[in-house]
Motif scaffolding. Structure first.
Motif, short mmCIF file in Angstrom:
data_model
loop_
_atom_site.label_atom_id
_atom_site.label_comp_id
_atom_site.label_asym_id
_atom_site.label_seq_id
_atom_site.Cartn_x
_atom_site.Cartn_y
_atom_site.Cartn_z
N PHE A 72 -35.13 96.51 -10.22
CA PHE A 72 -35.43 97.11 -8.92
C PHE A 72 -36.70 96.50 -8.34
O PHE A 72 -36.77 96.21 -7.14
N HIS A 73 -37.73 96.33 -9.17
CA HIS A 73 -39.00 95.77 -8.71
C HIS A 73 -38.80 94.35 -8.18
O HIS A 73 -39.37 93.99 -7.14
N ALA A 74 -37.99 93.56 -8.87
CA ALA A 74 -37.74 92.19 -8.45
C ALA A 74 -36.97 92.15 -7.14
O ALA A 74 -37.34 91.42 -6.20
N ILE A 75 -35.88 92.93 -7.05
CA ILE A 75 -35.06 92.93 -5.84
C ILE A 75 -35.86 93.47 -4.66
O ILE A 75 -35.82 92.92 -3.55
N ASP A 76 -36.60 94.55 -4.88
CA ASP A 76 -37.42 95.15 -3.82
C ASP A 76 -38.46 94.15 -3.32
O ASP A 76 -38.72 94.06 -2.12
N GLY A 77 -39.04 93.40 -4.24
CA GLY A 77 -40.03 92.39 -3.84
C GLY A 77 -39.43 91.30 -2.98
O GLY A 77 -40.04 90.86 -1.99
N ILE A 78 -38.21 90.87 -3.33
CA ILE A 78 -37.53 89.83 -2.55
C ILE A 78 -37.22 90.35 -1.15
O ILE A 78 -37.45 89.67 -0.14
N VAL A 79 -36.69 91.59 -1.08
CA VAL A 79 -36.33 92.18 0.22
C VAL A 79 -37.57 92.33 1.10
O VAL A 79 -37.53 92.00 2.30
N LEU A 80 -38.67 92.81 0.54
CA LEU A 80 -39.90 92.96 1.31
C LEU A 80 -40.42 91.62 1.82
O LEU A 80 -40.91 91.51 2.94
N THR A 81 -40.34 90.60 0.98
CA THR A 81 -40.79 89.26 1.40
C THR A 81 -39.97 88.75 2.56
O THR A 81 -40.51 88.22 3.55
N VAL A 82 -38.64 88.92 2.48
CA VAL A 82 -37.76 88.48 3.56
C VAL A 82 -38.05 89.27 4.84
O VAL A 82 -38.11 88.70 5.94
N GLN A 83 -38.23 90.58 4.71
CA GLN A 83 -38.53 91.41 5.87
C GLN A 83 -39.83 90.99 6.54
O GLN A 83 -39.92 90.93 7.77
N ASN A 84 -40.84 90.71 5.72
CA ASN A 84 -42.14 90.31 6.29
C ASN A 84 -42.03 88.98 7.02
O ASN A 84 -42.68 88.78 8.06
N GLN A 85 -41.21 88.07 6.49
CA GLN A 85 -41.04 86.78 7.17
C GLN A 85 -40.28 86.93 8.47
O GLN A 85 -40.59 86.28 9.47
N LYS A 86 -39.26 87.81 8.48
CA LYS A 86 -38.49 88.04 9.71
C LYS A 86 -39.33 88.75 10.77
O LYS A 86 -39.13 88.55 11.97
N LYS A 91 -45.54 81.78 13.57
CA LYS A 91 -46.86 81.89 12.97
C LYS A 91 -47.94 81.95 14.05
O LYS A 91 -47.78 81.41 15.14
N TYR A 92 -49.03 82.64 13.70
CA TYR A 92 -50.15 82.71 14.63
C TYR A 92 -50.74 81.33 14.84
O TYR A 92 -50.73 80.48 13.94
N VAL A 93 -51.27 81.10 16.07
CA VAL A 93 -51.90 79.82 16.38
C VAL A 93 -53.12 79.63 15.51
O VAL A 93 -53.35 78.57 14.93
N MET A 94 -53.94 80.66 15.41
CA MET A 94 -55.13 80.61 14.55
C MET A 94 -54.82 81.38 13.27
O MET A 94 -54.92 82.60 13.23
N ASN A 95 -54.36 80.68 12.26
CA ASN A 95 -53.96 81.32 11.02
C ASN A 95 -54.89 80.88 9.89
O ASN A 95 -54.85 79.74 9.45
N ARG A 96 -55.76 81.79 9.48
CA ARG A 96 -56.70 81.51 8.39
C ARG A 96 -56.51 82.56 7.29
O ARG A 96 -57.32 83.48 7.15
N PRO A 97 -55.43 82.44 6.52
CA PRO A 97 -55.13 83.47 5.52
C PRO A 97 -56.22 83.62 4.47
O PRO A 97 -56.44 84.70 3.94
#
Length: 279
Positions: A72-86, A91-97
């Motif tokens: 569950f932790h692995a699948i949930d992590g993948i889903v959250l990553t995809v959601q965050n990317q969507k 990307k922001y013009v000024m991106n300084r992570p």
């Protein structure tokens, strides 16, 4: 409808991500305490621990819960990553992570993937062998039963405190069913199973002349990855669950940092000890 929407929301996913993550942290502590017997105890006690962990009903329930939490932790992590990317397709013009987040927080998906690969390979190497390999060796012990001045005999240990002469077993005079009972001269003699020698399997794996050092290095590197994953994940889990109080944030953060260093370090010491120091 509202309830269904909540369960599908990123907030709910982060909540369950935090719960499964913290549960797996508890599992890590328990697993570490058992594995440290490879350094601080002997083969018999480690094999007794391994037998208990694979046969006790309560431990079995916890094991299934652990497997489910990992998946569950692995699948949930993948889903959250995809959601965050969507949610942020451009990307922001000024991106300084590097100015806003730590490296581990930006790479949790990569770190988690490496850890998942390690878990699968670890289970294939040790867990699957312990559970399903009918040819797994049983632990033996040398006993001087031939009298003074004569060489000792080698016996298989049984979990009820008995012994079976290895020579007779190997010659087929006594047939062994590893899991349930021993057969002697065609008559079924009800005895508890012999100790599966997980200690030998583990030591032999890391002390292989050709690949032992490579496996040891890969294990240590996996623990470094685990440390980075815990470094961000521990504190993030408490935040996701709403435990965000200035009075306790520092304590939680410092405890999380210590946990992320000490637990993976102790895990990493075990294969290093086996390869370099264990005779």
């Amino acid at each position: 409808m509202a309830k269904s929407a909540f369960l599908k929301s990123s907030i709910a996913k982060k909540y369950w991500m935090a719960l499964t993550g913290l549960f797996l942290c508890l599992f890590l502590v328990g697993h570490l305490l058992g594995n440290l017997q490879l350094i601080f105890s002997d083969a018999l006690h480690f094999n007794q621990y391994a037998l208990f962990m694979t046969t006790n009903p309560a431990v079995k329930v916890l094991s299934y819960l652990t497997y489910a939490s990992i998946i569950f932790h692995a699948i949930d992590g993948i889903v959250l990553t995809v959601q965050n990317q969507k949610a942020r397709p451009v990307k922001y013009v000024m991106n300084r992570p590097g100015k806003n987040t730590i490296w581990a927080s930006r790479n949790m998906a990569v770190l988690g993937t490496v850890i998942l690969v390690f878990i699968v390979s670890h289970m294939v190497t040790f867990w699957a062998v312990m559970h399903f390999d009918e040819k797994m060796p049983l632990q033996t012990i040398m006993i001087n039963s031939n009298g003074p001045g004569l060489p000792p005999q080698e016996f298989y240990l049984t979990t009820d405190g008995g012994y079976l002469p290895k020579a007779q077993v190997d010659q087929g005079l006594i047939k062994i069913e590893h899991r349930t009972e021993f057969h002697d001269a065609g008559a079924k003699v009800k005895l508890k199973e012999g100790y599966k020698d997980l200690h030998k399997i583990t030591v032999d794996f890391f002390k292989q002349p050709k690949y032992g050092l490579i496996y040891t290095i890969l294990y240590v590197l996996s623990m470094v990855v685990l440390g980075f994953h815990l470094y961000h994940g521990f504190g993030s889990a408490f935040q996701s669950m709403g435990a965000n109080n200035p009075k306790y944030n520092g304590l939680i953060r410092n405890f999380g940092y210590a946990f992320a260093i000490i637990v993976p370090l102790l895990f990493a010491i075990i294969p290093l000890y086996i390869y370099f120091l264990l005779k």
